[in-house]
Design a protein around this motif. Structure first.
Motif, short mmCIF file in Angstrom:
data_model
loop_
_atom_site.label_atom_id
_atom_site.label_comp_id
_atom_site.label_asym_id
_atom_site.label_seq_id
_atom_site.Cartn_x
_atom_site.Cartn_y
_atom_site.Cartn_z
N THR A 102 -42.66 15.14 -33.54
CA THR A 102 -41.45 15.65 -32.90
C THR A 102 -41.12 14.74 -31.72
N LEU A 103 -39.89 14.23 -31.71
CA LEU A 103 -39.44 13.33 -30.66
C LEU A 103 -38.15 13.87 -30.05
N PRO A 104 -38.01 13.75 -28.72
CA PRO A 104 -36.78 14.22 -28.10
C PRO A 104 -35.59 13.35 -28.45
N LEU A 105 -34.44 13.97 -28.49
CA LEU A 105 -33.18 13.27 -28.74
C LEU A 105 -32.37 13.20 -27.46
N GLU B 245 -46.80 10.14 -27.73
CA GLU B 245 -46.85 10.76 -26.40
C GLU B 245 -46.09 9.94 -25.37
N GLU B 246 -46.14 8.61 -25.48
CA GLU B 246 -45.37 7.76 -24.55
C GLU B 246 -43.87 7.94 -24.74
N HIS B 247 -43.46 8.42 -25.88
CA HIS B 247 -42.05 8.71 -26.15
C HIS B 247 -41.74 10.19 -25.91
N ARG C 164 -19.88 13.00 -30.47
CA ARG C 164 -21.21 12.78 -29.94
C ARG C 164 -22.22 12.74 -31.08
N HIS C 165 -23.30 11.98 -30.85
CA HIS C 165 -24.39 11.99 -31.81
C HIS C 165 -25.71 11.88 -31.06
N ASP C 166 -26.78 12.18 -31.75
CA ASP C 166 -28.11 12.19 -31.15
C ASP C 166 -28.88 10.95 -31.58
N VAL C 167 -29.64 10.38 -30.66
CA VAL C 167 -30.49 9.23 -30.96
C VAL C 167 -31.84 9.43 -30.29
N ILE C 168 -32.82 8.71 -30.79
CA ILE C 168 -34.13 8.67 -30.17
C ILE C 168 -34.12 7.50 -29.20
N LYS C 169 -34.51 7.74 -27.98
CA LYS C 169 -34.62 6.65 -27.03
C LYS C 169 -36.07 6.18 -27.04
N GLY C 170 -36.26 4.93 -27.45
CA GLY C 170 -37.63 4.45 -27.51
C GLY C 170 -37.70 3.02 -27.98
N ASP C 171 -38.92 2.57 -28.10
CA ASP C 171 -39.21 1.22 -28.53
C ASP C 171 -39.30 1.21 -30.06
N ALA C 172 -38.35 0.57 -30.71
CA ALA C 172 -38.28 0.57 -32.18
C ALA C 172 -39.55 -0.01 -32.79
N TYR C 173 -40.09 -1.06 -32.20
CA TYR C 173 -41.30 -1.68 -32.74
C TYR C 173 -42.47 -0.70 -32.70
N GLN C 174 -42.64 -0.02 -31.57
CA GLN C 174 -43.76 0.93 -31.44
C GLN C 174 -43.60 2.10 -32.41
N LEU C 175 -42.39 2.63 -32.52
CA LEU C 175 -42.17 3.75 -33.44
C LEU C 175 -42.39 3.32 -34.89
#
Length: 140
Positions: free
Chosen positions: A120-123, A99-101, A1-12
């Motif tokens: 800080t972003l959730p994984l 905040e949207e992430h 298992r690994h951790d990733v950020i779920k989000g919009d790559a362009y916005q981040l």
């Protein structure tokens, strides 16, 4: 298992670029920009009464002029700027993206000693390897 950020790559990416541009303006050609990440899920406190959700902290630090204490409370307000010709939207957009992430953002700064922004972003946990797809006529 690994951790990733779920989000919009362009916005981040845009959020990080806003930090970078501000740092470059604050430092000039002789400054130092540092970017670091820290997996907070891997550093959990076993004695903490509540286990926080897995998250990552991204730190962007510069050796620029710093931010006066009186400006810190307004730093992320739309249209607040101390720059000549600035529009005051960069950090307010960055805060909105974070905040949207479902993330959080904070800043530490001291005039003459630079600034550090902490995001800080959730994984989310994902399998280490993608699950094989069943082929037609074959069982996995």
């Amino acid at each position: 298992r690994h951790d990733v950020i779920k989000g919009d790559a362009y916005q981040l990416e845009q959020a990080l670029l806003n930090f970078f541009f501000n740092a470059m303006e604050a430092m000039g050609p002789e400054g130092e920009l540092r970017v670091a990440t820290r997996n907070l899920a891997a550093e959990g406190d076993p004695l903490a009464p509540i286990t926080p959700p897995p998250s990552i902290e991204i730190t962007v630090s510069d050796t620029g002029v710093g931010i006066p204490p009186e400006n810190l409370p307004r730093l992320f307000e739309p249209f607040f700027t101390t720059k000549r010709g600035g529009n005051g939207l960069g950090l307010s957009i960055t805060r909105r993206i974070v905040e949207e992430h479902q993330g959080q953002i904070r800043v530490e700064s001291e005039p003459g000693r630079g600034s550090s922004f902490f995001v800080t972003l959730p994984l989310i946990r994902t399998p280490a390897f993608p699950q094989p797809m069943a082929r037609r006529g074959f069982a996995p």
